[in-house]
Design a protein around this motif. Structure first.
Motif, PDB file in Angstrom:
ATOM      1  N   SER A 128       0.824  -1.201   0.000  1.00 20.30           N
ATOM      2  CA  SER A 128       0.000   0.000   0.000  1.00 20.30           C
ATOM      3  C   SER A 128       0.867   1.263   0.000  1.00 20.30           C
ATOM      4  CB  SER A 128      -0.910  -0.022   1.232  1.00 20.30           C
ATOM      5  OG  SER A 128      -1.712   1.109   1.269  1.00 20.30           O
ATOM      6  N   ASP A 129       1.861   1.321   0.861  1.00 19.18           N
ATOM      7  CA  ASP A 129       2.763   2.474   0.884  1.00 19.18           C
ATOM      8  C   ASP A 129       3.553   2.592  -0.421  1.00 19.18           C
ATOM      9  OD1 ASP A 129       1.942   2.954   3.434  1.00 19.18           O
ATOM     10  OD2 ASP A 129       3.800   2.322   4.400  1.00 19.18           O
ATOM     11  N   GLY A 130       3.895   1.448  -0.989  1.00 17.48           N
ATOM     12  CA  GLY A 130       4.647   1.454  -2.234  1.00 17.48           C
ATOM     13  C   GLY A 130       3.818   2.017  -3.379  1.00 17.48           C
ATOM     14  N   TRP A 131       2.574   1.635  -3.425  1.00 22.94           N
ATOM     15  CA  TRP A 131       1.702   2.124  -4.482  1.00 22.94           C
ATOM     16  C   TRP A 131       1.512   3.639  -4.377  1.00 22.94           C
ATOM     17  CZ3 TRP A 131       0.445   0.757  -9.036  1.00 22.94           C
ATOM     18  CH2 TRP A 131      -0.688   1.277  -9.683  1.00 22.94           C
ATOM     19  N   ALA A 132       1.355   4.116  -3.145  1.00 18.39           N
ATOM     20  CA  ALA A 132       1.231   5.562  -2.946  1.00 18.39           C
ATOM     21  C   ALA A 132       2.505   6.268  -3.424  1.00 18.39           C
ATOM     22  CB  ALA A 132       0.981   5.856  -1.466  1.00 18.39           C
ATOM     23  N   TRP A 133       3.644   5.651  -3.164  1.00 17.81           N
ATOM     24  CA  TRP A 133       4.927   6.222  -3.602  1.00 17.81           C
ATOM     25  C   TRP A 133       5.023   6.242  -5.120  1.00 17.81           C
ATOM     26  CZ3 TRP A 133       8.974   3.353  -5.985  1.00 17.81           C
ATOM     27  CH2 TRP A 133      10.185   4.032  -6.106  1.00 17.81           C
ATOM     28  N   VAL A 134       4.633   5.154  -5.757  1.00 14.73           N
ATOM     29  CA  VAL A 134       4.665   5.080  -7.218  1.00 14.73           C
ATOM     30  C   VAL A 134       3.787   6.167  -7.828  1.00 14.73           C
ATOM     31  CG1 VAL A 134       3.788   3.703  -9.162  1.00 14.73           C
ATOM     32  CG2 VAL A 134       5.288   2.654  -7.467  1.00 14.73           C
ATOM     33  N   ARG A 135       2.586   6.304  -7.280  1.00 15.76           N
ATOM     34  CA  ARG A 135       1.640   7.258  -7.842  1.00 15.76           C
ATOM     35  C   ARG A 135       2.086   8.693  -7.603  1.00 15.76           C
ATOM     36  NH1 ARG A 135      -0.899   5.627 -12.020  1.00 15.76           N
ATOM     37  NH2 ARG A 135      -1.699   3.542 -11.727  1.00 15.76           N
ATOM     38  N   HIS A 136       2.494   8.963  -6.376  1.00 20.15           N
ATOM     39  CA  HIS A 136       2.838  10.333  -6.023  1.00 20.15           C
ATOM     40  C   HIS A 136       4.054  10.820  -6.810  1.00 20.15           C
ATOM     41  CE1 HIS A 136       2.922  13.900  -3.510  1.00 20.15           C
ATOM     42  NE2 HIS A 136       4.214  13.715  -3.342  1.00 20.15           N
ATOM     43  N   PRO A 173      12.253   2.328   2.769  1.00 17.52           N
ATOM     44  CA  PRO A 173      11.809   1.508   1.623  1.00 17.52           C
ATOM     45  C   PRO A 173      11.666   2.274   0.312  1.00 17.52           C
ATOM     46  CG  PRO A 173      10.047   1.748   3.264  1.00 17.52           C
ATOM     47  CD  PRO A 173      11.303   2.281   3.883  1.00 17.52           C
ATOM     48  N   HIS A 174      11.613   3.598   0.366  1.00 20.44           N
ATOM     49  CA  HIS A 174      11.481   4.348  -0.890  1.00 20.44           C
ATOM     50  C   HIS A 174      12.832   4.780  -1.458  1.00 20.44           C
ATOM     51  CE1 HIS A 174      12.044   7.559   2.048  1.00 20.44           C
ATOM     52  NE2 HIS A 174      12.465   8.291   1.064  1.00 20.44           N
ATOM     53  N   GLN A 175      13.898   4.590  -0.697  1.00 21.04           N
ATOM     54  CA  GLN A 175      15.185   5.136  -1.133  1.00 21.04           C
ATOM     55  C   GLN A 175      15.842   4.226  -2.163  1.00 21.04           C
ATOM     56  OE1 GLN A 175      16.758   5.651   2.881  1.00 21.04           O
ATOM     57  NE2 GLN A 175      16.603   7.880   2.634  1.00 21.04           N
ATOM     58  N   ARG A 176      16.445   4.827  -3.162  1.00 25.99           N
ATOM     59  CA  ARG A 176      17.014   3.990  -4.216  1.00 25.99           C
ATOM     60  C   ARG A 176      18.208   4.630  -4.896  1.00 25.99           C
ATOM     61  NH1 ARG A 176      12.796   3.928  -9.247  1.00 25.99           N
ATOM     62  NH2 ARG A 176      12.696   6.138  -9.604  1.00 25.99           N
ATOM     63  N   TRP A 177      18.762   5.642  -4.243  1.00 27.66           N
ATOM     64  CA  TRP A 177      19.952   6.213  -4.887  1.00 27.66           C
ATOM     65  C   TRP A 177      21.215   5.460  -4.505  1.00 27.66           C
ATOM     66  CZ3 TRP A 177      19.337   7.496   0.030  1.00 27.66           C
ATOM     67  CH2 TRP A 177      20.364   8.101   0.746  1.00 27.66           C
ATOM     68  N   GLN A 178      21.120   4.461  -3.618  1.00 24.37           N
ATOM     69  CA  GLN A 178      22.238   3.577  -3.352  1.00 24.37           C
ATOM     70  C   GLN A 178      22.347   2.516  -4.452  1.00 24.37           C
ATOM     71  OE1 GLN A 178      24.343   4.013  -0.510  1.00 24.37           O
ATOM     72  NE2 GLN A 178      23.207   5.917  -0.688  1.00 24.37           N
ATOM     73  N   PHE A 179      23.437   1.792  -4.429  1.00 17.79           N
ATOM     74  CA  PHE A 179      23.613   0.713  -5.403  1.00 17.79           C
ATOM     75  C   PHE A 179      22.862  -0.531  -4.920  1.00 17.79           C
ATOM     76  CE2 PHE A 179      26.990   3.566  -6.603  1.00 17.79           C
ATOM     77  CZ  PHE A 179      27.071   3.441  -7.986  1.00 17.79           C
ATOM     78  N   THR A 180      21.558  -0.522  -5.165  1.00 19.68           N
ATOM     79  CA  THR A 180      20.681  -1.567  -4.641  1.00 19.68           C
ATOM     80  C   THR A 180      20.201  -2.484  -5.749  1.00 19.68           C
ATOM     81  OG1 THR A 180      18.848  -0.028  -4.902  1.00 19.68           O
ATOM     82  CG2 THR A 180      19.822  -0.199  -2.723  1.00 19.68           C
ATOM     83  N   GLY A 181      20.003  -3.749  -5.401  1.00 13.27           N
ATOM     84  CA  GLY A 181      19.476  -4.735  -6.336  1.00 13.27           C
ATOM     85  C   GLY A 181      18.573  -5.713  -5.608  1.00 13.27           C
TER      86      GLY A 181
END
Lengths: 420, 420, 420, 420
Positions: free
Chosen positions: B240-248, B405-413
């Motif tokens: 649910s939080d992820g979907w809100a993040w995607v949309r926003h 959970p929304h952060q992605r500027w690290q080298f994540t996979g």
């Protein structure tokens, strides 16, 4: 499901549905319509949404030829079931001045009549959904109360829903004692025939390190000491996110505490209006951040959900201070003997230190109802045990409630734990 | 710590400190000053803050008569150590145009000289802090790179820090295979003499249900398939939080992916500039929400941190694609034999499904350095294994990285897991 | 335009362009890159944008075969000229670490050389645009200074651009006297051959009621009295929007005032660093809201722009405290005789009570340069007279500057007016 | 004031007070409680606040021994009169579910009875306040309607306050003609004995340049042409702030316009529910930004308030389409002869290009009622002439309404003007 079982289910349905209407007695059309914050919903919406659940998942899906009460209602009263179509924006629920409370009550009667008439001939899968709908409605009964409390707390008139009778969690003047928990491999999670939500299972093994739980909840008196010693002002007690929350919102006490004219914390607002702070009563309406900070200040920590559940497995989940009917909270039978755990069920939801995540092997329920819990598995913490606003019989040892760590308009409290 | 040990520590200190300066080569004074978002810090700030750590916790505290380089620097370069006094607001770090990059490099040389001179006579407790400071600086080396990457990604000029040499995680065209993990009671957490951060311990027992891990990371090609099949548009895949993040945020692909003129996802921006998308390379710069949604779409789930650590315990944490020197990532020795786990160490930080919480019996390190990890134990998820931007030797099987959970500027996979 | 005129224009061009470079002396690459708020722009951006103006509107449009310095610069350094294509987001200007300050200075030299070579053969329409570009650059010279001041004010190091030499508006210890203005039909607005911006015309008749203007600006000492008497705490002094601004931003003094350790307002930050508050110097860096509240508290009001212009028409617009060269503000010749208006030109921009709106018959200049002023005709107030940071010769009696009522990082002050 | 005058005032009081109650007929308790945006207020609040005005400024201040209806109401129903004590936050008005609509109606009856009984013996100063209170209440009658319209527009059920009878501004299919206005010195502003608000005066001279006004309002059909030609997509038509507003809010048509299933603008929502767009009816519910952009697109401009008032001085302000009673708008007598100005009074408030500022010599009314208008003199634009939701008799040629340039939930329209 045999004939008797259907009768039992009809009885249960009637009891649950009747309690909701009872809780709304005393609310005006406006009281039932207003929404005091995006987290809360109008009472009218709770009354309608729970009805929509029965109409949509049971009558519309399982009763051929069912004529909906009003074809526009699904759009109005769907909540977050994306699979069931578009919804009205959550923050705009308080603008739905129509349909009126009276119309919603008529909607309830219409659906109740249709469902009770159809019940005897229903397939087992539909009956299971009725059972689910009753549990769903019990959840909303508690939310209706917490949301009305939040709304009334905004009013300069400080109206009481139940001026008498309701006293919230029970006070206890006894000194805190520690009760040692089980160690090593234990099983937690729901098993067996009874109802449970999907996120309570599957039952699985987990491992507990040596630990003890406090035998009772933290009290207002203890919390006052925390405040007096600068609890809300010392950054070292707080999680980083918690400290940011305290600062940004100028938090300095539990949600509904109020000061007297001299500035001292002297009373609190509740469903019975403004009452003086009882130092022996459990502290309530605190966030996870506050619970966690208090525990650190006290040299302890919060229990994990596995520790809590393991300890609760031998207790009767129907005992304790629960909501028995509108305005009334039942008495707790006095326990006896050596140190033992009190207030585990009822009184207040207890914050645990466990994030709300899937158990090993978790599978969401199929279909739209499967949106129920799994989608909330990030950022929230688990609470256990139910509260004085939870209908008696609703919770179990395996029951997992969950909220974001800053939320505190629920009937929340804290029990300490420590490593041994 | 014997004389030789002090020598070794001095060598290590020199090597770590030298790498930081090497990473900043090619940065202009402005490049090193700008801050592209509140989550990121200027390169200059990383260079100064790591130096402040040695100056404050070692030279000022343990070297009588030490004269600070500039008495105003502690205020400028403290980060979140509340116990060490006031700090400049995080979002305003990019406005510190002075001191200049050259002055910061002089500050580094001043502290390095003082510390190396003092090292032979230092108490063991101070030497442990030097060791801690080296690990601390290695963390900031990776952050310096991810923050510069984020800054350069905002530029219409798309500058490359390292136009050649750096290629990020290594590609592999092999089909995914599943590797069964251990079951039952296992021990995880750090133990032994080597260095570790406080949150890696204590070592403790946990219980693993039957499960398997994918033998490699998810690739760009697989992610393109996820996008093509509507991955970012189907609510059912998302928390649910992820979907809100995607949309926003109108998210539709990993952070640094770029479209060609026809609108197809064709390239990505990295430390080596814009390069075409290699379908066999691991997908990178994704959030937990995206990793989780992908896993659900793929009929799998994310590993727990215990599953990951248990599997990693038999692997060499110094092997794999790590940062060996500025612009260079070392090669991975080819493994042989039956299905086995690849890319566990290095390449990309792997999101787990575990919230970052305290282990049983966790105690923060005493003193100001104890603010280090414990205060972040809410709302974040654990990542494991290190990345191509992590200095080789920095991570261990027990190493716990954590981000929101929304952060992605690290080298994540992402590596998939499943129940058996 | 005759040959001599072209020579004069070239001289003027050189003088203006040289001043900009002079103002930026003493700025590091980082100083010139950082952006301290969305309202402000980096110094580097001012240097480049003014150059872009000449390159785009003159060289590219009027010089066949002109080769741009860098084809990517138009995207980087366009400001709000929508007709001239896409632009980088305003708030992201501080992230343009590249091109460097040195490259921008090279860009300036390249354009200067091309323009000066082309000038003798240019059509009159192009020459008019060169003249416009010089005035445009003068505007940005003042903005460059106010933006650097704002940036340096954020720094804990409080750096001074000009440690010596610059003293801002001049102090005067004389008592305020009232000077009666003209009444009835008067003409305002620009007329004649000289340069003006489109919004200064057309010249037109307006009607003045009996009124008087204060002969000097309000001083720091008078403002301290306003504060002491609760000026920022009494709602009755303030416009409704102004009060909301005061409360929301916790405003309690002019922008750059600073307290001493005892809490008293004792100094201010300026281009010459921190200096003690001179009670006889004009108060500066105040918003329209503050100016208006002060006037109401003082039993007066702000002048209208017509009152101001009518009074200024007989004064020399080149006299007064203006910016003559980097760091230096010219002296004001002592006036003599009976009550007369002082500080009308130079010193500080004077807030008027007039909204920035079109004059009767206003027509925007044609083409892209016509976006210049007309599009800002809502919500802003007019300021008149120029400041100590305005290049001498830039303003006229008809000159209309405009800012939003909350903005105060410009060199703004207040002159009182009253009805007779 | 003679006995007859008191009788007349009592009649007027009764008529005004009765109309308010009439407007609220058809509203449920919830309809009257909800607040759809911070700019709007609940209907219940309008009913109570206007009553509070009479109770506070007249009964409490001028009637010895008056017993207030409820001592808590002043806190609840004060609006922005800071001098009269604390107030409830504006955005929280919709949470005042209590007192109920019925209680507010009882409050009205209580105050009405007390006031009418006291009226014959009242001092002239109090009678003037009664007159002011009636005009104040007429303003709130229009706001009550616009706020209910905005609330109902949020509802998926699209309820109509007046399903029949109310048709809004009247349609006219005639071609636009230009009517030349007066030139030179003219007098505007209120003069004489009749009632006016403080901001309407003093009467003063102003100067008009040659100009003409359109003889009618812009129509829906003309607005559709504006949309079709890209009116909302071409930046050049818009003020800078207006363009930002359009982009940020994705504005693409007047406030209550609705698309049909094919995407065409086909209907609008109003107090009579959803009706098809009449191309000959005046376009309504547009912001100043839209009015200004339309005028620019049309090669014209908005009138100034002086131009409008000068032209309106010879027209009967009681003629035109005004609100005569709940649900009914009176007819406009057909005009005859040569080009003349239609729809000047009634139909729709007309945006002018004039900022709402003080007239020369303006003095706010003394005391708390003096907060009425003067404090809003920044950032707003003047509208003239009244609307179909304005009670007949409320406006005058000198009447100045004002709103922020983005607001459009009032009954606003546009009349063009041009320079000659």
């Amino acid at each position: 499901m045999a004939f008797n079982e259907t009768d039992l289910l009809a009885n249960r349905y009637n009891q649950v549905r009747g309690l909701s209407v009872g809780l709304a007695e005393g609310l005006s059309d406006s009281d039932a319509c207003a929404q005091s914050m995006p987290d809360a919903s109008p009472a009218k919406w709770h009354l309608a949404h729970t009805t929509w659940f029965f109409e949509t998942f049971i009558l519309a899906d399982h009763l051929p030829g069912y004529e909906p009460f009003d074809p526009r209602f699904p759009f109005l009263f769907n909540s977050y079931y994306e699979a069931k179509g578009a919804r009205i924006g959550r923050a705009a629920r308080g603008l739905m001045t129509r349909p009126s409370l009276d119309e919603i009550l008529a909607y309830r009667r219409y659906v109740d009549a249709a469902l009770l008439e159809a019940l005897p001939a229903m397939a087992r899968s539909a009956l299971c959904l009725v059972e689910l709908g009753c549990h769903h409605e019990e959840q909303h009964q508690e939310l209706l109360l917490t949301d009305i409390l939040h709304l009334f707390a905004q009013s300069p008139l400080a109206p009481a829903l139940w001026p008498t009778g309701f006293h919230g969690p029970k006070a206890s003047a006894e000194a805190l004692q520690w009760v040692e928990g089980r160690q090593g491999a234990v099983s937690i999670g729901h098993a067996g025939d009874g109802f449970s939500f999907d996120s309570e299972g599957p039952r699985h093994t987990t491992w507990l390190a040596p630990h003890a739980l406090a035998d009772r909840l933290v009290t207002n008196g203890e919390w006052l000491e925390f405040i007096t010693e600068g609890g809300y002002e010392v950054v070292g007690h707080w999680l980083s996110d918690g400290w940011a929350w305290v600062r940004h919102n100028a938090i300095e006490a539990p949600l509904y505490w109020r000061r007297d004219e001299g500035g001292a914390w002297a009373s609190q607002f509740g469903l019975n209006g403004v009452t003086s702070l009882n130092p022996h009563a459990p502290v309530q309406h605190i966030s996870f951040y506050e619970a966690d900070a208090y525990a650190r200040w006290a040299g302890a920590r919060l229990p994990t959900e596995a520790e809590w559940e393991s300890a609760a497995q031998c207790l009767d989940p129907r005992g304790g201070n629960f909501l028995d009917r509108a305005g009334a909270v039942g008495a707790l039978p006095p326990p006896g003997g050596k140190p033992h755990l009190k207030q585990m069920f009822g009184d207040l939801w207890e914050w645990t230190g466990s994030a709300f995540l899937a158990y090993p092997g978790f599978r969401p329920a199929p279909g739209a109802v499967g949106e129920y819990n799994g989608k909330f598995m990030s950022g929230q913490f688990v609470l256990r045990g139910g509260s004085c606003a939870t209908p008696r019989g609703h919770v179990r040892a395996s029951y997992r409630n969950f909220f974001y760590p800053h939320q505190r308009w629920q009937f929340t409290g804290v029990r300490l734990a420590k490593d041994l």
